[in-house]
Design a protein around this motif. Structure first.
Motif, PDB file in Angstrom:
ATOM      1  N   HIS A   3      11.287  -8.382  -7.858  1.00 58.34           N
ATOM      2  CA  HIS A   3      10.887  -8.339  -6.406  1.00 58.34           C
ATOM      3  C   HIS A   3      10.011  -7.117  -6.016  1.00 58.34           C
ATOM      4  O   HIS A   3       9.140  -7.677  -5.698  1.00 58.34           O
ATOM      5  CB  HIS A   3      12.056  -8.453  -5.440  1.00 58.34           C
ATOM      6  CG  HIS A   3      12.806  -9.701  -5.175  1.00 58.34           C
ATOM      7  ND1 HIS A   3      13.247 -10.377  -4.263  1.00 58.34           N
ATOM      8  CD2 HIS A   3      13.498 -10.614  -6.432  1.00 58.34           C
ATOM      9  CE1 HIS A   3      13.862 -11.634  -4.277  1.00 58.34           C
ATOM     10  NE2 HIS A   3      14.232 -11.638  -5.634  1.00 58.34           N
ATOM     11  N   ILE A   4      10.439  -6.043  -6.528  1.00 54.80           N
ATOM     12  CA  ILE A   4       9.328  -4.973  -6.169  1.00 54.80           C
ATOM     13  C   ILE A   4       8.181  -4.981  -7.015  1.00 54.80           C
ATOM     14  O   ILE A   4       7.348  -4.916  -6.648  1.00 54.80           O
ATOM     15  CB  ILE A   4      10.165  -3.789  -6.564  1.00 54.80           C
ATOM     16  CG1 ILE A   4      11.561  -3.436  -5.650  1.00 54.80           C
ATOM     17  CG2 ILE A   4       9.240  -2.484  -6.700  1.00 54.80           C
ATOM     18  CD1 ILE A   4      12.402  -2.543  -6.083  1.00 54.80           C
ATOM     19  N   GLY A   5       8.253  -5.731  -8.297  1.00 61.52           N
ATOM     20  CA  GLY A   5       7.206  -5.719  -9.041  1.00 61.52           C
ATOM     21  C   GLY A   5       6.163  -6.863  -8.465  1.00 61.52           C
ATOM     22  O   GLY A   5       4.818  -6.608  -8.554  1.00 61.52           O
ATOM     23  N   SER A   6       6.683  -7.895  -8.003  1.00 58.34           N
ATOM     24  CA  SER A   6       6.103  -8.981  -7.418  1.00 58.34           C
ATOM     25  C   SER A   6       5.297  -8.409  -5.994  1.00 58.34           C
ATOM     26  O   SER A   6       4.157  -8.632  -6.072  1.00 58.34           O
ATOM     27  CB  SER A   6       6.883 -10.048  -7.130  1.00 58.34           C
ATOM     28  OG  SER A   6       6.304 -11.135  -6.214  1.00 58.34           O
ATOM     29  N   SER A   7       5.857  -7.662  -5.308  1.00 56.49           N
ATOM     30  CA  SER A   7       5.186  -7.097  -3.899  1.00 56.49           C
ATOM     31  C   SER A   7       3.966  -6.061  -4.424  1.00 56.49           C
ATOM     32  O   SER A   7       3.131  -6.230  -4.110  1.00 56.49           O
ATOM     33  CB  SER A   7       6.296  -6.449  -3.157  1.00 56.49           C
ATOM     34  OG  SER A   7       5.700  -5.996  -2.083  1.00 56.49           O
ATOM     35  N   MET A   8       4.329  -5.108  -5.316  1.00 55.95           N
ATOM     36  CA  MET A   8       3.595  -3.992  -5.519  1.00 55.95           C
ATOM     37  C   MET A   8       2.402  -4.696  -6.418  1.00 55.95           C
ATOM     38  O   MET A   8       1.230  -4.352  -6.113  1.00 55.95           O
ATOM     39  CB  MET A   8       4.239  -2.843  -6.559  1.00 55.95           C
ATOM     40  CG  MET A   8       3.310  -1.760  -6.469  1.00 55.95           C
ATOM     41  SD  MET A   8       4.181  -0.485  -7.639  1.00 55.95           S
ATOM     42  CE  MET A   8       5.841  -0.204  -6.918  1.00 55.95           C
ATOM     43  N   GLY A   9       2.592  -5.421  -7.231  1.00 59.05           N
ATOM     44  CA  GLY A   9       1.436  -6.146  -8.017  1.00 59.05           C
ATOM     45  C   GLY A   9       0.532  -7.123  -7.269  1.00 59.05           C
ATOM     46  O   GLY A   9      -0.669  -7.151  -7.610  1.00 59.05           O
ATOM     47  N   ALA A  10       1.167  -7.912  -6.024  1.00 59.90           N
ATOM     48  CA  ALA A  10       0.412  -8.790  -5.344  1.00 59.90           C
ATOM     49  C   ALA A  10      -0.845  -8.041  -4.595  1.00 59.90           C
ATOM     50  O   ALA A  10      -1.913  -8.608  -4.353  1.00 59.90           O
ATOM     51  CB  ALA A  10       1.231  -9.324  -4.397  1.00 59.90           C
ATOM     52  N   VAL A  11      -0.704  -6.568  -4.158  1.00 57.38           N
ATOM     53  CA  VAL A  11      -1.781  -5.920  -3.680  1.00 57.38           C
ATOM     54  C   VAL A  11      -2.973  -5.873  -4.623  1.00 57.38           C
ATOM     55  O   VAL A  11      -4.150  -5.798  -4.000  1.00 57.38           O
ATOM     56  CB  VAL A  11      -1.083  -4.480  -3.446  1.00 57.38           C
ATOM     57  CG1 VAL A  11      -2.545  -3.664  -2.924  1.00 57.38           C
ATOM     58  CG2 VAL A  11      -0.275  -4.316  -2.536  1.00 57.38           C
ATOM     59  N   VAL A  12      -3.010  -6.025  -6.012  1.00 57.32           N
ATOM     60  CA  VAL A  12      -4.189  -5.742  -6.739  1.00 57.32           C
ATOM     61  C   VAL A  12      -4.151  -7.041  -7.813  1.00 57.32           C
ATOM     62  O   VAL A  12      -4.860  -6.980  -8.921  1.00 57.32           O
ATOM     63  CB  VAL A  12      -4.009  -4.395  -7.400  1.00 57.32           C
ATOM     64  CG1 VAL A  12      -4.435  -3.346  -6.710  1.00 57.32           C
ATOM     65  CG2 VAL A  12      -2.546  -4.374  -8.352  1.00 57.32           C
ATOM     66  N   GLU A  13      -3.558  -8.063  -7.356  1.00 59.66           N
ATOM     67  CA  GLU A  13      -3.487  -9.194  -8.249  1.00 59.66           C
ATOM     68  C   GLU A  13      -5.073  -9.890  -8.496  1.00 59.66           C
ATOM     69  O   GLU A  13      -5.851  -9.970  -7.762  1.00 59.66           O
ATOM     70  CB  GLU A  13      -2.818 -10.378  -7.529  1.00 59.66           C
ATOM     71  CG  GLU A  13      -2.693 -11.629  -8.284  1.00 59.66           C
ATOM     72  CD  GLU A  13      -2.120 -12.909  -7.708  1.00 59.66           C
ATOM     73  OE1 GLU A  13      -1.836 -13.737  -8.120  1.00 59.66           O
ATOM     74  OE2 GLU A  13      -1.891 -12.866  -6.488  1.00 59.66           O
ATOM     75  N   GLY A  14      -5.520 -10.094  -9.595  1.00 57.23           N
ATOM     76  CA  GLY A  14      -6.535 -10.412  -9.954  1.00 57.23           C
ATOM     77  C   GLY A  14      -7.621  -9.225 -10.277  1.00 57.23           C
ATOM     78  O   GLY A  14      -8.713  -9.412 -10.724  1.00 57.23           O
ATOM     79  N   TRP A  15      -7.128  -7.923 -10.151  1.00 56.70           N
ATOM     80  CA  TRP A  15      -8.336  -6.880 -10.199  1.00 56.70           C
ATOM     81  C   TRP A  15      -7.897  -6.621 -11.758  1.00 56.70           C
ATOM     82  O   TRP A  15      -7.148  -6.692 -12.430  1.00 56.70           O
ATOM     83  CB  TRP A  15      -7.695  -5.869  -9.601  1.00 56.70           C
ATOM     84  CG  TRP A  15      -7.828  -5.659  -7.974  1.00 56.70           C
ATOM     85  CD1 TRP A  15      -8.039  -7.015  -7.312  1.00 56.70           C
ATOM     86  CD2 TRP A  15      -8.013  -4.800  -6.958  1.00 56.70           C
ATOM     87  NE1 TRP A  15      -7.927  -6.761  -5.878  1.00 56.70           N
ATOM     88  CE2 TRP A  15      -8.003  -5.412  -5.827  1.00 56.70           C
ATOM     89  CE3 TRP A  15      -7.952  -3.203  -6.971  1.00 56.70           C
ATOM     90  CZ2 TRP A  15      -8.131  -4.558  -4.492  1.00 56.70           C
ATOM     91  CZ3 TRP A  15      -7.980  -2.578  -6.023  1.00 56.70           C
ATOM     92  CH2 TRP A  15      -8.003  -2.966  -4.860  1.00 56.70           C
ATOM     93  N   ASP A  16      -9.285  -5.782 -12.309  1.00 53.56           N
ATOM     94  CA  ASP A  16      -8.954  -5.467 -13.598  1.00 53.56           C
ATOM     95  C   ASP A  16      -8.488  -3.928 -13.589  1.00 53.56           C
ATOM     96  O   ASP A  16      -8.466  -3.160 -12.549  1.00 53.56           O
ATOM     97  CB  ASP A  16     -10.304  -5.636 -14.488  1.00 53.56           C
ATOM     98  CG  ASP A  16     -11.395  -4.406 -13.956  1.00 53.56           C
ATOM     99  OD1 ASP A  16     -11.206  -3.643 -13.367  1.00 53.56           O
ATOM    100  OD2 ASP A  16     -12.483  -4.903 -14.271  1.00 53.56           O
ATOM    101  N   LYS A  17      -8.161  -3.336 -14.560  1.00 50.88           N
ATOM    102  CA  LYS A  17      -7.418  -1.988 -14.722  1.00 50.88           C
ATOM    103  C   LYS A  17      -8.443  -0.971 -14.448  1.00 50.88           C
ATOM    104  O   LYS A  17      -7.995  -0.014 -13.389  1.00 50.88           O
ATOM    105  CB  LYS A  17      -7.146  -1.546 -15.970  1.00 50.88           C
ATOM    106  CG  LYS A  17      -8.208  -1.453 -17.014  1.00 50.88           C
ATOM    107  CD  LYS A  17      -7.566  -1.251 -18.592  1.00 50.88           C
ATOM    108  CE  LYS A  17      -8.643  -0.985 -19.425  1.00 50.88           C
ATOM    109  NZ  LYS A  17      -9.727   0.083 -19.460  1.00 50.88           N
ATOM    110  N   SER A  18      -9.676  -0.998 -14.294  1.00 54.22           N
ATOM    111  CA  SER A  18     -10.724  -0.193 -13.728  1.00 54.22           C
ATOM    112  C   SER A  18     -10.821   0.202 -12.267  1.00 54.22           C
ATOM    113  O   SER A  18     -10.832   0.775 -11.549  1.00 54.22           O
ATOM    114  CB  SER A  18     -12.264  -0.349 -14.541  1.00 54.22           C
ATOM    115  OG  SER A  18     -11.976  -0.318 -15.765  1.00 54.22           O
ATOM    116  N   ARG A  19     -10.760  -1.146 -11.715  1.00 55.18           N
ATOM    117  CA  ARG A  19     -10.792  -1.365 -10.174  1.00 55.18           C
ATOM    118  C   ARG A  19      -9.755  -0.846  -9.586  1.00 55.18           C
ATOM    119  O   ARG A  19      -9.788  -0.214  -8.818  1.00 55.18           O
ATOM    120  CB  ARG A  19     -11.091  -2.724  -9.883  1.00 55.18           C
ATOM    121  CG  ARG A  19     -11.168  -3.037  -8.325  1.00 55.18           C
ATOM    122  CD  ARG A  19     -11.417  -4.522  -8.011  1.00 55.18           C
ATOM    123  NE  ARG A  19     -11.327  -4.677  -6.588  1.00 55.18           N
ATOM    124  CZ  ARG A  19     -11.192  -5.736  -5.821  1.00 55.18           C
ATOM    125  NH1 ARG A  19     -11.302  -6.787  -6.571  1.00 55.18           N
ATOM    126  NH2 ARG A  19     -11.226  -5.887  -4.616  1.00 55.18           N
TER     127      ARG A  19
END
Length: 349
Positions: free
Chosen positions: A16-32
């Motif tokens: 659940h934590i990973g889902s929430s934290m990751g949703a903020v930058v979903e679709g971004w590449d690592k540089s962004r």
């Protein structure tokens, strides 16, 4: 050594934590991600699905809503569940106002078919996204109710998973190894290596080579950050719907993150979130695997508290249980299943 309850709590919390934290930058590449946050390691508010709802920090998204429906079925039945068991929860718990807020567009179609009375095991054949990570990133409960029983986890994926996908494609084959990995990670003597060995024994030949390629990359590194460039050389597609969300990419990278972070849940979450591309799905899978191995003690308490706070404010969610309440329910379901097994043994002995 973490107890079984702590492992279950860790698996659910980290996913659940990973889902929430990751949703903020979903679709971004690592540089962004790096340009904006440096290393993203905290829960933040975000918008999703193009609507105007600013989700409070700690709010999860569609994959966890999908997971919650399976978890509720397991908690209430106190045993392994079937696709029909889960559909009953769909029809009861999915709110009409949640459409487009905590679900993907194709899930509205699947729900309509369930309401029309189409048998549960037939619904997934009408989903056009057979190879997506839909089931892989939400099947944690299937692994948990089959704690230390990877055979059971494998069988249940090919029943419950038919709500979303078919036997023909590879989506369920990738989900199978996630559930099998979690089931084995819950064993008291499990390790990163034993989880991977178990998963490789179950992996279908068509996916085994790709999983091994990813694990071979991970074996060269001792953290998730340094191996990202190697994976970007392989997985870099775009230009189509869900280009970053196919199960082969997400699950392969999740096991690589699990291996590189040595099964530590906090490190797996942060590593996955900063990987780029489908960050919420990746962090949910990698975090869930690591949490099942290392237990809730390896998850930051402030993250747990924030997710619990956010779910109390979420009027669209399929369940407002706290993470601990969910873990308690799942733990009791596992104990009930064990008690049934003992009674069966006594009957035939």
């Amino acid at each position: 050594m973490a107890t079984l309850f702590e492992k279950i709590y860790g698996c659910i919390s980290a996913s659940h934590i990973g889902s929430s934290m990751g949703a903020v930058v979903e679709g971004w590449d690592k540089s962004r991600i790096y340009e904006k946050y440096g290393v993203l390691d905290k829960l933040l508010p975000y918008e999703h699905y193009g609507n105007k709802w600013l989700r409070p920090s700690g709010t999860t998204e569609d994959g966890i809503e999908r997971q919650k429906l399976m978890l509720t079925a397991i908690i209430e039945k106190k045993d392994r569940v079937t696709a029909e068991d889960v559909v009953k929860i769909w029809l009861r718990d999915i709110k009409p106002e949640s459409d487009g807020m905590v679900s993907e567009p194709f899930e509205k179609v699947l729900l309509a078919m369930a309401k029309a009375g189409i048998p549960a095991q037939h619904i997934g054949r009408y989903c056009p996204w057979d190879g997506l990570v839909s089931m892989s990133r939400s099947c944690h409960g299937i692994g948990i109710i089959n704690a230390c029983d990877p055979d059971g986890a494998s069988r249940d994926i090919y029943d419950v998973g038919l709500l979303y996908q078919t036997h023909v494609g590879d989506g369920l084959k990738w989900a199978e190894i996630v559930a099998v990995g979690i089931a084995h990670a819950l064993c008291p003597d499990s390790s990163v290596d034993s989880v991977i060995d178990t998963v490789m024994n179950y992996a279908h030949p068509r996916i085994k080579w790709e999983l091994k390629r990813g694990l071979d990359i991970a074996s060269k590194y001792d953290n998730a950050f340094d191996m990202r460039d190697d994976f970007y050389k392989i997985y870099n597609g775009g230009g189509i719907a869900y280009a970053q969300s196919w199960a082969n990419e997400v699950v392969t990278k999740a096991f690589a993150v699990f291996k590189a972070t040595k099964g530590n849940a906090t490190d797996a979450i942060i590593g996955a979130v900063n990987f780029g591309r489908d960050t919420d799905c990746l962090a949910a899978v990698a975090g869930g695997l690591a949490g099942a191995l290392s237990g809730v003690g390896a998850v930051r308490q402030e993250w747990i508290d924030q997710v619990d706070s956010a779910v109390r404010l979420n009027k669209y969610t399929n369940s407002q249980r706290t993470l601990k309440e969910t873990a308690d329910g799942l733990y009791q379901a596992v104990l009930a299943r064990v008690e049934k097994a003992k009674n069966w043994v006594n009957l035939i002995s």
